[in-house]
Motif scaffolding. Structure first.
Motif, PDB file in Angstrom:
ATOM      1  N   THR A 129       0.815  -1.214   0.000  1.00 40.38           N
ATOM      2  CA  THR A 129       0.000   0.000   0.000  1.00 40.38           C
ATOM      3  C   THR A 129       0.850   1.265   0.000  1.00 40.38           C
ATOM      4  OG1 THR A 129      -1.569  -1.272   1.325  1.00 40.38           O
ATOM      5  CG2 THR A 129      -2.000   1.074   1.105  1.00 40.38           C
ATOM      6  N   VAL A 174      -7.662   1.518  -4.752  1.00 37.32           N
ATOM      7  CA  VAL A 174      -8.584   1.024  -3.716  1.00 37.32           C
ATOM      8  C   VAL A 174      -8.179  -0.406  -3.337  1.00 37.32           C
ATOM      9  CG1 VAL A 174     -10.972   0.397  -3.197  1.00 37.32           C
ATOM     10  CG2 VAL A 174     -10.495   2.493  -4.463  1.00 37.32           C
ATOM     11  N   PRO A 175      -7.940  -0.677  -2.060  1.00 36.77           N
ATOM     12  CA  PRO A 175      -7.422  -2.004  -1.653  1.00 36.77           C
ATOM     13  C   PRO A 175      -8.486  -3.090  -1.635  1.00 36.77           C
ATOM     14  CG  PRO A 175      -7.734  -0.618   0.278  1.00 36.77           C
ATOM     15  CD  PRO A 175      -8.094   0.234  -0.915  1.00 36.77           C
ATOM     16  N   VAL A 176      -9.015  -3.428  -2.798  1.00 34.07           N
ATOM     17  CA  VAL A 176     -10.101  -4.412  -2.890  1.00 34.07           C
ATOM     18  C   VAL A 176      -9.629  -5.800  -2.481  1.00 34.07           C
ATOM     19  CG1 VAL A 176     -11.715  -5.551  -4.457  1.00 34.07           C
ATOM     20  CG2 VAL A 176     -11.310  -3.102  -4.667  1.00 34.07           C
ATOM     21  N   PRO A 183      -8.349  -5.569   1.879  1.00 38.02           N
ATOM     22  CA  PRO A 183      -8.896  -4.347   2.484  1.00 38.02           C
ATOM     23  C   PRO A 183      -8.656  -4.188   3.978  1.00 38.02           C
ATOM     24  CG  PRO A 183     -10.632  -5.965   2.190  1.00 38.02           C
ATOM     25  CD  PRO A 183      -9.390  -6.567   1.624  1.00 38.02           C
ATOM     26  N   HIS A 243      -7.320  -1.134   6.162  1.00 40.99           N
ATOM     27  CA  HIS A 243      -7.240   0.027   5.272  1.00 40.99           C
ATOM     28  C   HIS A 243      -8.547   0.810   5.212  1.00 40.99           C
ATOM     29  CE1 HIS A 243      -3.311  -1.207   4.100  1.00 40.99           C
ATOM     30  NE2 HIS A 243      -3.713  -2.293   3.467  1.00 40.99           N
ATOM     31  N   THR A 274      -9.402   3.929   2.627  1.00 37.78           N
ATOM     32  CA  THR A 274     -10.613   3.876   1.801  1.00 37.78           C
ATOM     33  C   THR A 274     -11.440   5.144   1.974  1.00 37.78           C
ATOM     34  OG1 THR A 274     -10.646   1.467   2.034  1.00 37.78           O
ATOM     35  CG2 THR A 274     -12.658   2.508   1.226  1.00 37.78           C
ATOM     36  N   VAL A 334     -15.006  -2.683  -1.103  1.00 39.72           N
ATOM     37  CA  VAL A 334     -14.120  -2.630   0.060  1.00 39.72           C
ATOM     38  C   VAL A 334     -14.911  -2.438   1.347  1.00 39.72           C
ATOM     39  CG1 VAL A 334     -12.284  -1.322   1.197  1.00 39.72           C
ATOM     40  CG2 VAL A 334     -12.126  -1.822  -1.224  1.00 39.72           C
ATOM     41  N   TYR A 335     -15.886  -1.524   1.338  1.00 38.58           N
ATOM     42  CA  TYR A 335     -16.696  -1.300   2.532  1.00 38.58           C
ATOM     43  C   TYR A 335     -17.427  -2.590   2.944  1.00 38.58           C
ATOM     44  CZ  TYR A 335     -16.020   3.786   2.735  1.00 38.58           C
ATOM     45  OH  TYR A 335     -15.487   5.035   2.883  1.00 38.58           O
ATOM     46  N   ARG A 359     -16.446  -5.673   2.365  1.00 35.38           N
ATOM     47  CA  ARG A 359     -15.479  -6.632   2.901  1.00 35.38           C
ATOM     48  C   ARG A 359     -14.996  -6.243   4.294  1.00 35.38           C
ATOM     49  NH1 ARG A 359     -11.944  -8.271  -2.527  1.00 35.38           N
ATOM     50  NH2 ARG A 359     -13.685  -9.294  -3.572  1.00 35.38           N
ATOM     51  N   LEU A 360     -15.089  -4.956   4.597  1.00 34.87           N
ATOM     52  CA  LEU A 360     -14.723  -4.487   5.931  1.00 34.87           C
ATOM     53  C   LEU A 360     -15.920  -4.492   6.880  1.00 34.87           C
ATOM     54  CD1 LEU A 360     -12.404  -1.505   4.911  1.00 34.87           C
ATOM     55  CD2 LEU A 360     -11.682  -3.628   6.002  1.00 34.87           C
TER      56      LEU A 360
END
Length: 789
Positions: free
Chosen positions: A298, A324-326, A329, A332, A336, A361-362, A364-365
C-alpha cells in the motif's frame, strides 16, 4: 470568422469543396449552423456529399435533432447518408432513434441495408437493457445474406458478449467461414470481459494454429486473462512471442506485462518492465499502482499515486480503482475513506467503477451501511455495482436483503455470471430452494449453462438446499470440472452425512489428475467426521501432510480432533492436540468441547473450556456449550454460574430459530412462538402429534433443557422448540405426501431429532432438516445420520 471568410470569397465561385473545407474547420455548433445557412443560400442543401458531411459534423457536436431534420429534408437520401445518421444516434447514446431509423429505412424506402447499416444498428442495440433488438437485427442480417460478413460478424459477436450471451457469441464465431484478426481479437476480448479466462487463452491458441496473423492488440487483450489466471509461465511465453514478433516495445503490451507480473507477485520484474516504457502514460502508471495494491504494498502504491499527482497528470477512474485495496482491504478503512473524500472533491466518485470498488471494500470491511449509502447515491448504477452490493450482503450473512436487492436489480439489468453465482450463494446460505430453482431456470434462458462457475454454484446451491440428488445429476452432466466443482460436490456429501460417497468422489478427483486444494482435504475430512470414518480420515490427513506436502491449517487440525472426538476417542483426540506442531487455537479446543458434550465427559470439557475462554473470552457459544455439559451432568449450580459469567460480560446467546418455505414464502419460528396468524392450528397439530408419538413409544428427552426445574416443566420447554413448530405448520399447510424441508440456525437438539423420526413415520412424510452442522433426512422413522451427528 467563418462569415468573414465567406464574404472575402464572395467574388469567387463557391463550389462544394469550398463548403466541405469550411465544415472540416468548424469548431463549434454555432459556426456549423452558420455554414449550414450559407450552404442553403448557395443551393447545396440537397447535395448528398455536402449534406452527408454536415450530418456527420452535427453528430460530432451531439446535435442529433439538427442531423435528423437535415437528413429528412433531403428529397432522396441515399443509403450512405442513412448509415451516417444511424451511426450518429448510436454513438450519441440514442439507441431507440437509431433502431427507429433502421426500421424506417426498411419499411419506407426502397433502399436495402448493407453491412454498415447492420453494424451501426447492432452497435446501437447494445445500448438497451436487454438483447431483443440486437437479436432481431442479427436475424435480419442473416435473411439479407450478410450473416457471414466479417464486419457484421465481429459486431454481432461483440454485441452478444456485452449481454453475457457467451454461447451465442461462440456460435456466431464458430459459424463464420472466414476469420480475420479483428474477429479473433473480438472473440478473445469478449471472453476476457466475461471472465472466461481459460477459454480466451484456448481461443488464442486456436488462432495461432489457424495461421491467422495476430497483432499487438491481440497480445494486450490476452495478457489480462493470463494475469487473472496467474499463469506466469503462459505469460512469459506470450512475452517471448511479443519479443520474437517485435511487439515487446509496444506500450500496451508492456502495460499488460506489468499487470501480469504484478498479479503473479513478481513486483521487481513488473517495476523493471515499467522502467522500459520511455514515456509512461496514465494507463502505465495505473497498472503499476494496481500492481502494488494487489500485493498489499500500500505504501508503494500511494507513493506512486502521489508521484502521479505531483507530475500534474490528471488521474482518472482507473487510477482510483487500482489504488482502492479491494484484494486486501483489512486495516485500510482509513485509506478507503480518504480515497472516497478525494473522489468526492475531484468528481470521480460518480464514476460507476470507482463507486463499485469503494462499495466492495466497505462490504469486505463489514461497513455495510457505508457501502449501501454509496451505492444509493451513485447516479449511474452498472451491473457491476449491483453485483458488488448483492455480493456484499451475501458475504455479511444478510442473505434476505441480498435476495431482495437481486429482485430490484432484475427490473434494471439482465444478470450475468457474477450476479448468478452470487445470488446462488445467497440461496445456499438461506436454503431458499424455490428461488434457487427459479435462478436455475434463468440460467437456462440466458444460455449460461456452459459457464463452469455458474454450474459449480448451482451444484453447491442444490447440495446446501438439501437436494443432493439434483446436485449430483448436475455434477455428472458437467463436461468441464475444476477443483472448486469437485470440492462443492464432496462438501455436499459431507453435509448430508454420506462420508463413503464423499471419499469415493475424492479418490475419483485424484484419479482424474486434478490436484486437491486445502479445501478438498477439509471437505473430505469433514465428511469422514460426520460418518464416523475414523481410520479413513486418519489416512487422508497423513497423505495430505506426507504425500501432498500440505501444511495443515487450524481447520484441518480441528477436523481431526472432531473425527476422534465424535467417535468417542476423546483421549486420542487430546493426544493429537498435544502432538500438534503449532499452538492449538479455538477451533481445535472447540471441536474437543463439542465432543465432550456428545459423550458427556465433564472432566475433559472443563479443560477444553478453560483453554477456549482464555483464547476467545467473548464467544457466547463456548459458555453455552459448557453450561449444557454441566446441566446434562446434573451440576445445575455450576451451569448457572457459567451462565451468570456470560451475563456479566453482556454476552447474549444466539436465539434458536427455524425457517420453513411454504409456496415459495419463507416463515421463521422461534421457541414457543405464538406470533403466527395460524398459531392456534399449529399448536393443535403439535398436540395431536405429541399424543400419537407417545402412543408409538416416544419419550421426551429433557437433557437439553438446561435449567434446574421440574421434569414436567422441562418437557413443556422442549415440546415447543422452533423446529417442531415449523414442522407442525408445514403439515397443516401442505398436502399429504409432500416433502417437508426446514432449516435450523443451531444444532438440532436430541429431543427434536427423536421427535422428527417419529413424526416422519406417523405422517408418512419425508422431512429434511438442515441444522448448523449438516443435513438430516428423516423417512419412515429413521434418520440418514444413523443418530451419529
Amino acid at each position: 470568422m467563418i462569415c468573414r471568410n465567406i464574404s472575402s470569397c464572395y467574388a469567387q465561385r463557391r463550389d462544394r469543396n469550398f463548403f466541405l473545407g469550411l465544415l472540416n474547420k468548424a469548431t463549434s455548433l454555432s459556426s456549423l449552423t452558420q455554414t449550414h445557412a450559407q450552404i442553403i443560400l448557395n443551393g447545396y442543401q440537397n447535395d448528398l456529399i455536402t449534406v452527408t458531411k454536415l450530418t456527420h459534423k452535427f453528430s460530432d457536436f451531439k446535435a442529433m435533432r439538427h442531423a435528423r431534420d437535415l437528413v429528412f429534408s433531403v428529397p432522396r437520401p441515399d443509403l450512405f447518408l442513412f448509415n451516417v445518421l444511424i451511426k450518429g444516434f448510436a454513438t450519441n447514446a440514442s439507441p431507440l432513434s437509431s433502431i427507429s431509423l433502421y426500421t424506417h429505412l426498411r419499411k419506407s424506402t426502397s433502399l436495402c441495408p448493407d453491412k454498415y447499416t447492420y453494424a451501426f444498428a447492432i452497435s446501437a442495440a447494445s445500448g438497451f437493457k436487454d438483447d431483443k433488438y440486437g437479436v432481431f437485427l442479427h436475424a435480419h442480417s442473416i435473411i439479407d445474406g450478410l450473416g457471414s460478413n466479417l464486419y457484421v460478424g465481429s459486431i454481432v459477436v461483440d454485441f452478444y458478449f456485452k449481454f453475457s450471451r457467451v454461447e451465442l457469441a461462440k456460435k456466431v464465431f464458430d459459424e463464420m467461414p472466414d476469420k480475420d484478426t479483428v474477429l479473433w481479437n473480438t472473440m478473445i476480448s469478449g471472453l476476457v470481459r466475461n471472465c472466461y479466462f481459460e477459454d480466451s487463452v484456448r481461443v488464442f491458441r486456436d488462432m495461432v494454429v489457424a495461421g491467422t496473423v495476430f497483432d499487438s492488440t491481440t497480445l494486450a487483450t490476452l495478457l489480462p486473462a493470463v494475469a487473472e489466471l496467474q499463469e506466469l509461465k503462459a505469460g512469459m511465453r506470450i512475452q517471448c512471442l511479443a519479443m520474437k514478433i517485435g511487439f515487446h516495445s509496444d506500450v500496451h503490451v508492456l502495460t499488460g506485462l506489468v499487470s501480469l507480473y504484478s498479479k503473479c507477485g513478481e513486483l521487481e520484474t513488473a517495476r523493471a518492465l515499467f522502467g522500459l516504457i520511455s514515456q509512461p502514460d496514465l494507463i502505465c502508471y495505473n497498472a503499476m499502482i494496481a500492481g502494488y495494491t494487489c500485493n498489499n504494498e500500500t505504501v508503494s502504491s500511494v507513493g506512486f499515486f502521489k508521484e502521479l499527482l505531483a507530475s500534474g497528470e490528471k488521474v482518472n477512474s482507473s487510477t482510483i480503482v487500482g489504488l482502492v485495496p479491494v484484494s486486501s482491504p483489512f486495516g485500510h478503512l482509513h485509506l478507503t475513506g480518504s480515497l472516497q473524500s478525494f473522489c468526492v472533491k475531484s468528481g470521480i466518485v460518480s464514476h460507476p467503477s470507482v463507486s463499485t470498488a469503494l462499495v466492495t471494500v466497505y462490504c469486505r470491511l463489514n461497513e455495510i451501511e457505508s457501502a449501501r449509502q454509496l451505492f444509493d447515491e451513485s447516479p449511474k448504477k452498472t451491473l457491476a455495482s449491483w453485483n458488488a452490493m448483492i455480493s456484499g450482503y451475501t458475504q455479511n450473512g444478510l442473505t434476505e436483503t441480498a435476495i431482495s436487492l437481486f429482485r430490484d436489480m432484475m427490473s434494471e439489468f439482465t444478470p450475468n455470471p457474477v450476479t448468478v453465482t452470487t445470488i446462488l450463494s445467497a440461496c445456499a446460505q438461506l436454503g431458499a430452494i424455490s428461488l434457487g430453482k427459479w435462478v436455475h431456470g434463468l440460467i437456462k434462458s440466458k444460455s449460461l449453462e456452459s459457464n463452469i462457475y455458474v454450474l459449480t454454484a448451482l451444484v453447491d446451491m442444490y447440495a446446501k438446499c438439501g437436494s443432493i440428488v439434483e446436485a449430483r445429476q448436475l455434477f455428472n452432466l458437467m463436461t468441464e470440472k475444476n477443483v472448486v466443482t469437485w470440492n462443492a460436490m464432496i462438501s455436499g456429501y459431507g453435509l448430508h452425512g454420506d462420508g463413503h460417497e464423499a471419499l469415493k468422489l475424492f479418490n475419483e478427483m485424484l484419479e482424474t489428475g486434478i490436484p486437491p486444494s486445502g479445501v478438498s482435504f477439509l471437505s473430505v475430512l469433514y465428511a469422514c467426521s460426520h460418518a464416523g470414518l475414523v481410520r479413513e480420515g486418519d489416512e487422508i490427513f497423513h497423505k495430505m501432510v506426507h504425500n501432498h506436502r500440505f501444511e495443515p491449517s487450524a481447520e484441518h487440525y480441528a477436523c481431526m480432533v472432531d473425527i476422534f472426538g465424535r467417535a468417542g476417542q476423546l483421549e486420542k483426540a487430546l493426544e493429537f492436540i498435544k502432538k500438534m506442531p503449532v499452538e492449538p487455537g479455538s477451533a481445535v479446543w472447540g471441536a474437543l468441547l463439542g465432543a465432550c458434550k456428545i459423550h458427556k465427559d465433564t472432566k475433559l470439557a472443563r479443560l477444553a473450556s478453560e483453554k477456549l475462554l482464555e483464547l476467545d473470552p467473548d464467544n457466547t457459544g463456548y459458555y453455552v456449550l459448557l453450561s449444557n455439559i454441566l446441566s446434562a451432568d446434573g451440576n445445575f449450580p455450576k451451569a448457572a454460574s457459567v451462565r451468570q459469567v456470560a451475563k456479566h460480560r453482556n454476552l447474549a446467546k444466539t436465539p434458536g430459530c427455524t425457517l420453513v418455505e411454504i409456496a415459495d414464502t419463507p416463515y421463521v419460528f422461534t421457541c414457543g412462538d405464538r406470533s403466527h396468524p395460524q398459531a392456534t392450528a399449529i399448536y393443535k397439530m403439535l398436540e395431536k402429534l405429541t399424543g400419537k408419538m407417545r402412543e408409538a413409544g416416544f419419550q421426551t428427552e429433557t437433557g437439553t433443557a438446561l435449567h434446574d426445574v421440574e421434569e414436567e416443566e422441562k418437557e413443556l420447554m422442549v415440546n415447543v422448540h422452533s423446529e417442531k413448530l415449523a414442522i407442525a405448520f408445514a403439515l397443516i399447510s401442505t398436502s399429504p405426501g409432500t416433502e417437508i424441508r426446514i432449516i435450523k440456525n443451531l444444532r438440532v437438539c436430541l429431543d427434536c431429532h427423536n421427535a422428527t423420526k417419529f413424526i416422519s413415520k406417523i405422517t408418512e412424510r419425508v422431512i429434511v432438516v438442515r441444522d448448523a452442522n449438516r443435513f438430516h433426512h428423516f423417512k419412515d422413522g429413521v434418520c440418514s445420520c444413523g443418530d451419529y451427528w
